[in-house]
Design a protein around this motif. Structure first.
Motif, mmCIF file in Angstrom:
data_model
loop_
_atom_site.group_PDB
_atom_site.id
_atom_site.type_symbol
_atom_site.label_atom_id
_atom_site.label_comp_id
_atom_site.label_asym_id
_atom_site.label_seq_id
_atom_site.Cartn_x
_atom_site.Cartn_y
_atom_site.Cartn_z
ATOM 1 N N ARG A 62 -51.541 37.376 -28.843
ATOM 2 C CA ARG A 62 -50.535 37.877 -27.901
ATOM 3 C C ARG A 62 -50.295 39.375 -28.066
ATOM 4 N N ASN A 63 -50.242 39.844 -29.302
ATOM 5 C CA ASN A 63 -49.916 41.256 -29.550
ATOM 6 C C ASN A 63 -51.146 42.155 -29.606
ATOM 7 N N CYS A 64 -52.291 41.599 -29.894
ATOM 8 C CA CYS A 64 -53.524 42.404 -29.977
ATOM 9 C C CYS A 64 -54.543 41.900 -28.968
ATOM 10 N N GLU A 65 -54.071 41.589 -27.786
ATOM 11 C CA GLU A 65 -54.937 40.986 -26.768
ATOM 12 C C GLU A 65 -56.116 41.880 -26.430
ATOM 13 N N PHE A 99 -50.041 46.211 -40.610
ATOM 14 C CA PHE A 99 -49.093 45.245 -40.054
ATOM 15 C C PHE A 99 -49.704 43.834 -40.050
ATOM 16 N N THR A 100 -50.991 43.757 -39.704
ATOM 17 C CA THR A 100 -51.654 42.441 -39.691
ATOM 18 C C THR A 100 -51.693 41.848 -41.098
ATOM 19 N N ARG A 101 -51.986 42.687 -42.090
ATOM 20 C CA ARG A 101 -52.031 42.201 -43.476
ATOM 21 C C ARG A 101 -50.662 41.684 -43.929
ATOM 22 N N ALA A 102 -49.583 42.372 -43.491
ATOM 23 C CA ALA A 102 -48.243 41.953 -43.878
ATOM 24 C C ALA A 102 -47.859 40.624 -43.230
ATOM 25 N N PRO A 127 -54.355 33.042 -34.975
ATOM 26 C CA PRO A 127 -52.950 32.738 -34.665
ATOM 27 C C PRO A 127 -52.565 33.269 -33.292
ATOM 28 N N ALA A 128 -51.679 32.544 -32.626
ATOM 29 C CA ALA A 128 -51.274 32.915 -31.263
ATOM 30 C C ALA A 128 -50.563 34.254 -31.240
ATOM 31 N N PHE A 170 -35.632 38.039 -36.529
ATOM 32 C CA PHE A 170 -35.660 39.347 -35.872
ATOM 33 C C PHE A 170 -36.685 40.275 -36.515
ATOM 34 N N VAL A 171 -36.807 40.215 -37.828
ATOM 35 C CA VAL A 171 -37.803 41.057 -38.504
ATOM 36 C C VAL A 171 -39.205 40.723 -37.993
ATOM 37 N N TRP A 172 -39.498 39.435 -37.850
ATOM 38 C CA TRP A 172 -40.812 39.035 -37.336
ATOM 39 C C TRP A 172 -41.030 39.566 -35.918
ATOM 40 N N GLN A 173 -40.004 39.454 -35.077
ATOM 41 C CA GLN A 173 -40.121 39.948 -33.706
ATOM 42 C C GLN A 173 -40.353 41.461 -33.686
ATOM 43 N N SER A 174 -39.648 42.165 -34.573
ATOM 44 C CA SER A 174 -39.844 43.625 -34.641
ATOM 45 C C SER A 174 -41.240 43.966 -35.131
ATOM 46 N N MET A 175 -41.719 43.202 -36.110
ATOM 47 C CA MET A 175 -43.069 43.449 -36.605
ATOM 48 C C MET A 175 -44.105 43.208 -35.506
ATOM 49 N N CYS A 176 -43.907 42.170 -34.721
ATOM 50 C CA CYS A 176 -44.822 41.910 -33.600
ATOM 51 C C CYS A 176 -44.817 43.071 -32.609
ATOM 52 N N SER A 177 -43.617 43.587 -32.353
ATOM 53 C CA SER A 177 -43.513 44.710 -31.422
ATOM 54 C C SER A 177 -44.220 45.946 -31.965
ATOM 55 N N LEU A 178 -44.045 46.206 -33.262
ATOM 56 C CA LEU A 178 -44.722 47.355 -33.868
ATOM 57 C C LEU A 178 -46.238 47.167 -33.822
ATOM 58 N N LEU A 179 -46.702 45.961 -34.073
ATOM 59 C CA LEU A 179 -48.149 45.694 -34.023
ATOM 60 C C LEU A 179 -48.692 45.912 -32.618
ATOM 61 N N LYS A 180 -47.952 45.457 -31.624
ATOM 62 C CA LYS A 180 -48.409 45.612 -30.233
ATOM 63 C C LYS A 180 -48.457 47.084 -29.836
ATOM 64 N N SER A 181 -47.405 47.842 -30.208
ATOM 65 C CA SER A 181 -47.387 49.270 -29.877
ATOM 66 C C SER A 181 -48.525 50.002 -30.574
ATOM 67 N N SER A 182 -48.765 49.681 -31.848
ATOM 68 C CA SER A 182 -49.852 50.343 -32.585
ATOM 69 C C SER A 182 -51.199 50.024 -31.954
ATOM 70 N N THR A 183 -51.368 48.795 -31.486
ATOM 71 C CA THR A 183 -52.626 48.424 -30.816
ATOM 72 C C THR A 183 -52.820 49.232 -29.543
ATOM 73 N N ASN A 184 -51.730 49.395 -28.788
ATOM 74 C CA ASN A 184 -51.830 50.182 -27.549
ATOM 75 C C ASN A 184 -52.181 51.635 -27.851
ATOM 76 N N PHE A 185 -51.567 52.186 -28.888
ATOM 77 C CA PHE A 185 -51.881 53.569 -29.256
ATOM 78 C C PHE A 185 -53.325 53.683 -29.732
ATOM 79 N N LEU A 186 -53.798 52.683 -30.471
ATOM 80 C CA LEU A 186 -55.178 52.706 -30.977
ATOM 81 C C LEU A 186 -56.188 52.746 -29.841
#
Length: 1310
Positions: free
Chosen positions: A333-336, A299-302, A328-329, A263-279
């Motif tokens: 997927r999260n930073c498309e 997030f990517t470094r972590a 990595p896939a 679940f932590v990994w899934q949450s981290m992916c979600s945070l990365l995707k949201s941050s990319t959208n905001f960027l």
């Protein structure tokens, strides 16, 4: 020093609910105070300050608790309540900080119990689903991770809970943050489908829209303050996510959580995707995008493995060479967006910032890939520097380049030899950075100039780090830089800071060996104020470095003469013989720094200047040795390097020498001598009797100085002297109260405090007597200005605070003759004299009004009403100030307004209404009745109105009365509503009468036809008489209306109401009226001006209500809209510059009010107006009434007002849209189109480039403006060529600044 009055701190008190109170009451003991009773007592208090004092008592109680108290139910209950209390308080509430500091000192055996209580509270917080409470939860999470020991323990507990692999509570926190960001994105999508994203198009992000719709109880959709706050909430959410991920890396070792089912990994992916959208969302504020760039890299470094490959991934992102097979896939997927599309320049910039800030550049931990990334980032940033021109983005770029230089310095410490070669001073990348510095060191933005200097300084350090044995003198890179910088002209501002950096590296002596005249060259440049600060900073760096070099290289004292010859002697020569500007700037900028570096140089200056003072007294254009001496002494005393009494008693400087300076023919020498007496390092230093006598001597000869700047300096310096007297008198009073008999014996040789205080009082009385003496009728404007300004300073400084004895009070010096003197100042033709006299009378109004008897009051009031209808414009200004003074008199209602008050007996009986409100209402009603009748007469004969009763004076008096009224505290609300409605109607009627003249195509020579048949016939006869003389002489000569005109005007006067006091006072024996076209025009455009200012004042002082009830506001939304339409009509229709320029002043007040207004329909009006006028300009409609001549008349003013009212901290979308439209019109691609839109666009652009309120937001469009103006020179149409020339001139001023003097030599641009 006088202690400033402390600001009263407002602290919101906390309130406990019923359950919490019951829990505490269960453990409260009546016979003793324990922790529960203390908390219960604090909860019962309703004052936040008292609660703070109560909470502080927790510390001694908990320190007394022993080991057994850890299991005490009372302690557990109190810790639970404290946790709930902490999380309920706002982030900025002082109570929260006090509570945190109290809990930080908990004994060790209680910490675990407290952590458990806080963790329970945190779990409850994370269950929040109300969007309105998200910010509160985020603030609480942030506060736990900051300087709060117990909070940090709670966060650490997140990672140490029962789950062996994935801490449960940490998962809850991540889930909460994921929910916050995903909810925002989903709501944004739904709103887009509903078509509710208008605000996004205006520069407001999805968070704004989400919150504004979700929080239904917030009805003020147009409130930009609320929207900005909501944007800040998103920023905090991203920052909290970053803080938590950093804690994750610190507390969870290994890669157990790095798999897709966790679940932590899934949450981290979600945070990365949201941050990319905001960027990548360009509608967000730049700060949110910048922070999102940091978050993406963090997030990517972590998440990325192996970590050694991360620099390569980021390099590929920045260079656009990403290969999906090597990535990595989960990242794709999260930073498309980052992987597939060509990244916008701003996104590249923020990613570079993220990489520099979030990666570890020290110790060479990233190896060769890290070094390659460092160089790639520099290449990307330098390529962006030529593309990003918007001021905010350009500032970010310069700051990120400075960060890059710091990262490069860190990387070089353990970097490879190849990196040192790539970053050597001769390397290509360093050369490009130097080019960036040379092109940006004179940038208009101060922030970019500062960052450029920092980049240059770091580049020098980078070069030093790359070479093994540094020798600044012989190093080719430094030698080349020095040679290049010295070859540049001294007007290049960036040269100074860069040379200063080089001085720190190679030393002053090495640079002076190349050219010994450098100090003199720099001093010569200081005649230019824009260069003086830069030159003085460079000189300070050089002489400080030089002194340090001499101190280390030579024996003590042996080098001082050489140092003086280089740095002090040229200064003294220029002070004696230099021009005014040069000496002024050297004294202001250079001399204080020189004395600070070496205070002993003062004795050298005095010795040299005293030797030649008698022979070189100076002239009206040069200071001479005497002037230079005064300047040096003044500067030294002001900075604490000199005691005046010491040098006068020692004979270094005599009283006669200072007197010579006080009456010197060079005004600045007089000011320096006065400054020597008034300015001191300590504001409580006692003023000696000799100083007071010299001040009196100065005032005898210098109050009538013709230079405004000199007069202002005199007032400022005397104000400092009066402050010294006031503050030192308080010290003397305390000494007198506290001294003992023994002290009286010991201090018998000194002047006793009471004697000094008596000298102070006598001195101030004599000063006031002198000042009132020079205010006689007929005294010159400079004398009046000086005297009134000094008196105002005395009234302010010697006001009497409660409980404080004052050495002098101006009230006690006032009598009826002096009050009459001040009132007579209202008759001055200079408005600044009227303003000063009015302000002084307001400070003395209690005494001044008590000295006015009923007869004198009646005469003053009649004079004011009479002057309000004078044909001389300055008379109505006099009337306004006189009425504004009289409305404070309680007797005005009975002596002067009796006729009106007879019909309103309840007004007299209502004691709750203030005197000012009663009198102001009565005066405005009286003026309004008169002006309404005069408007009726003007409709019949505008000629007669212009000659006998111009209406603008009455309106001016009404506006003046409104401006000083406290509209937030009115009692007679219903009466004011009626008055406001009548005032608006009157304004429209007056405008309708005079607008045909100012809207005429040639208003300067127009005399309108009267509706009265006889007047019209006489006017036709006059026009027929002058018809053969087809010249402009008619418009300069008065035409006398014949005797029957005088009789007719008397009949009109008799028909008017007896309430019109002004007409009654004029009598019936008037002479023939002189009327010219200019008189009619002046009457009309001044009337338009006053109407505009009145309507603007009504909108500004009477804010519109935003509720549905029409009774809630003094002015309705519909009235504000009508006023806006009025301004729009007249600004776009008027032809006379005076009319539309002054209508603009009122329109600006309206647009500023609309930009802050909470009502959605009003808030959107400026945008709607702007779009409409731009469409009309583009349409080329033949029926359009827009003026294409007179430099587009009021159209530029209209657009200026709409754009300048845009909030400065917004994204200025209206300005961007307008500039894009105007530049496309100013340089049309299709030459066959009409030239009228092009002329309008050129004229409007000229006004916008000249408007200082638009600041640096207009700078990105300067290049396009230059292009449009140059292309316009080639137009076959004269109107386009003319407008292009004016635009080009405005742009040159915007780029290079205003020429400061007619004798200034032109500067070369190289």
């Amino acid at each position: 020093m006088v202690l400033k009055k402390k600001k009263e701190i407002q602290v919101d008190a906390f309130v406990l609910d019923h359950h919490q109170l019951e829990k505490l009451q269960r453990f409260t003991k009546a016979e003793e105070q324990n922790l529960a009773s203390l908390l219960l007592h604090s909860a019962q208090l309703r004052n936040g300050i008292q609660q703070i004092q109560c909470i502080k008592q927790i510390v001694p109680l908990v320190k007394q608790m022993d080991q057994n108290s850890a299991g005490d139910p009372m302690v557990k209950a109190c810790l639970d309540v404290l946790g709930e209390m902490y999380f309920s308080l706002g982030a900025k509430n002082p109570l929260k900080k006090v509570l945190a500091s109290s809990l930080n000192v908990l004994p060790g055996h209680l910490v675990m119990s407290a952590v458990q209580s806080f963790v329970c509270c945190l779990r409850e917080e994370l269950k929040t689903t109300d969007v309105y409470l998200y910010r509160k939860v985020l603030d609480n999470l942030a506060s736990c991770m900051e300087n709060f020991g117990l909070g940090r323990a709670c966060i650490k507990n997140l990672f140490e809970e029962e789950s062996k692999f994935i801490p449960y509570l940490f998962s809850l926190v991540l889930q909460f943050l994921q929910k916050v960001l995903l909810d925002m994105q989903e709501e944004n999508r739904q709103l887009a489908e509903c078509g509710l994203l208008g605000m996004v198009r205006n520069g407001f992000n999805l968070l704004f829209v989400y919150f504004l719709v979700s929080l239904s109880h917030r009805k003020n959709h147009g409130n930009r303050i609320v929207q900005t706050q909501l944007m800040h909430d998103l920023l905090i959410a991203i920052k909290v996510s970053m803080m938590l991920v950093q804690k994750l890396q610190e507390n969870i070792q290994g890669s157990l959580w790095k798999h897709s089912e966790c679940f932590v990994w899934q949450s981290m992916c979600s945070l990365l995707k949201s941050s990319t959208n905001f960027l990548t969302d360009a509608t967000l504020l730049q700060t949110v995008q910048t922070t999102s760039g940091l978050a993406v890299i963090l997030f990517t470094r972590a998440m990325y493995e192996p970590v050694e490959e991360l620099p390569s991934l980021i390099s590929d992102l920045l260079l656009g060479t990403m290969e999906h097979s090597r990535v990595p896939a989960w990242f794709v997927r999260n930073c498309e967006v980052l992987c597939t599309a060509e990244l916008p320049d701003s996104v590249l910039l923020f990613l570079c910032h993220g990489a520099l800030a979030m990666l570890d550049w020290k110790n060479g931990s990233m190896g060769e890939n890290g070094e390659k990334l460092l160089l790639d980032i520099a290449s990307v940033l330098l390529s962006l520097s030529s593309q990003l021109k918007e001021s905010s983005v350009a500032t970010s770029l310069s700051r990120i380049l400075a960060i890059w230089t710091n990262s490069a310095l860190a990387a070089l410490v353990s970097g490879s030899p190849d990196l040192k070669i790539r970053l050597n001073g001769n390397a290509d990348i360093i050369g490009k950075l130097l080019e960036y510095i040379y092109t940006h060191w004179d940038h208009p933005l101060d922030a970019i100039r500062h960052q450029t200097r920092l980049i240059f300084k770091n580049l020098l350090q980078i070069h030093q780090t790359t070479i093994a044995a540094f020798n600044g003198k012989s190093d080719p890179f430094f030698a080349r830089l020095i040679k290049h910088l010295l070859s540049l002209d001294w007007h290049v501002k960036g040269k100074y800071a860069s040379l200063g950096c080089l001085v720190e590296c190679v030393g002053t002596e090495n640079i002076l060996q190349l050219d010994r005249t450098i100090p003199v060259q720099i001093l010569d440049v200081m005649s230019d104020q824009s260069l003086a600060p830069y030159a003085s900073d460079l000189l300070e760096t050089m002489f400080t470095n030089h002194k340090a070099h001499f101190t280390l290289s030579f024996q003590e004292g042996s080098w001082i003469d050489q140092w003086h010859n280089i740095w002090v002697s040229p200064l003294l020569v220029i002070l004696c013989e230099g021009n005014h500007d040069q000496t002024t700037y050297i004294i202001d900028y250079y001399l204080p720094k020189l004395l600070k570096c070496n205070p002993d140089s003062l004795s050298y200056m005095i010795r040299i200047l005293q030797a030649s003072a008698d022979a070189n007294l100076g002239s009206c254009s040069t200071r001479g040795a005497l002037g230079a001496l005064m300047a040096c002494l003044r500067t030294a005393r002001a900075h604490g390097h000199l005691e005046l009494s010491n040098i006068m008693s020692s004979g270094l400087v005599s009283t006669e020498c200072i007197k010579q300076g006080l009456v010197h023919q060079h005004s600045q020498v007089c000011i320096d001598a006065l400054g020597l007496l008034c300015e001191t390092h300590r504001t409580t230093e006692i003023v000696s009797l000799e100083e007071m006598q010299l001040i009196q001597f100065f005032m005898m000869y210098n109050l009538n100085n013709q230079s405004p700047s000199i007069r202002q300096q005199i007032v400022s310096l005397l104000r400092k002297l009066f402050c010294r007297i006031q503050e030192s008198s308080q010290v003397l009073y305390k000494l007198e109260q506290n001294k003992t008999k023994q002290e009286l014996v010991e201090n018998s040789t000194r002047a006793p405090p009471l004697r000094i205080l008596e000298q102070y009082k006598d001195f101030m009385s004599s000063v006031c007597a002198r000042l009132f003496e020079v205010l006689f009728p007929g005294s010159s404007h400079p004398t009046r200005f000086s005297a009134l300004s000094i008196l105002e300073s005395i009234a302010e400084i010697f006001s009497v605070p409660k409980g404080q004895t004052q050495v002098f009070q101006l009230d006690q010096e006032i009598d009826s003759a002096r009050v009459q003197t001040l009132i007579q100042c209202f008759a001055s033709t200079f408005e600044e004299i009227k303003i000063l006299a009015f302000r002084l009378l307001m400070k003395l109004r209690d005494v001044a009004l008590n000295l006015q008897d009923s007869e004198n009051l009646d005469l003053l009031f009649q004079a004011a009403v009479d002057l309000s209808t004078s044909t001389k414009p300055y008379d109505c200004v006099t009337a306004s100030y006189l009425l504004n003074f009289l409305v404070y008199h309680k007797g005005l209602q009975y002596t002067c307004l009796g006729k009106w008050l007879e019909h309103n007996p309840e007004m007299t009986e209502n004691t709750s209404v203030s005197t000012v409100e009663k009198n102001t209402l009565a005066v405005i009603k009286l003026l309004l009745v008169n002006v309404e009748e005069e408007i009726l007469q003007a409709k019949k004969s505008l000629l007669q109105a212009a000659a006998s009763f111009p209406m603008y004076g009455r309106v001016h008096c009404i506006t003046g009365a409104l401006q000083q009224l406290p509209f937030n505290d009115l009692t007679l609300v219903s009466e004011w509503k009626e008055i406001v409605t009548r005032l608006i109607l009157m304004s429209y009627n007056l405008s309708a009468v005079v607008s045909p003249v100012v809207q005429s195509s040639s208003p300067e020579g127009l005399i309108p036809m009267d509706s009265d048949p006889e007047s019209a016939g006489r006017l036709q006869m006059i026009l027929h008489e002058i018809q053969p003389q087809d010249t402009n002489d008619y418009f300069m000569q008065a035409k006398i209306l014949k005797e029957h005109c005088r009789e007719e005007s008397e009949k009109l006067a008799d028909q008017r109401s007896t309430k019109n006091i002004c007409i009654e006072m004029r009598g019936k024996d008037r002479q023939a009226c002189d009327v010219t076209a200019q008189m009619v025009l002046v009457c009309c455009w001044r009337s338009m001006k006053e109407v505009s200012l009145l309507l603007g004042t009504l909108c500004k002082l009477l804010p519109s209500h935003t509720t549905s009830e029409p009774s809630d506001g003094l002015i309705t939304v519909e009235q504000v809209k009508n006023i806006g339409d009025y301004f729009k009509h007249h600004l776009l229709q008027s032809r006379h510059r005076g009319a539309f320029e002054l209508a603009y002043a009122g329109f600006v007040q309206l647009t500023e009010m609309l930009s802050r207004c909470n009502n959605e329909s009003l808030h959107k009006m400026p945008e709607h107006w702007l779009s409409s006028v731009l469409e009309e300009i583009k349409s080329c409609d033949p029926s359009s009434t827009l003026c294409a001549t007179r430099r587009s008349a009021g159209i530029p003013f209209y657009i200026q007002a709409l754009l300048a009212s845009e909030p400065k901290k917004s994204k200025t979308d209206l300005l961007k849209m307008t500039m894009k439209e105007l530049i496309s019109l100013a340089a049309p691609l299709n030459e066959s189109l009409s030239v009228i839109p092009q002329v309008h666009a050129l004229n409007i652009l000229r006004a916008l480039y000249r408007d200082t309120r638009l600041g640096e937001n207009i700078m990105p469009y300067v290049a396009d403006g230059i292009k449009a103006s140059i292309l316009g020179f080639m137009s076959p149409v004269w109107a386009v060529r003319n407008s292009s020339t004016l635009l080009f001139s405005a742009l040159i001023t915007r780029i290079f600044g205003v020429k400061r003097g007619k004798d200034e030599n032109s500067k070369k641009n190289r």
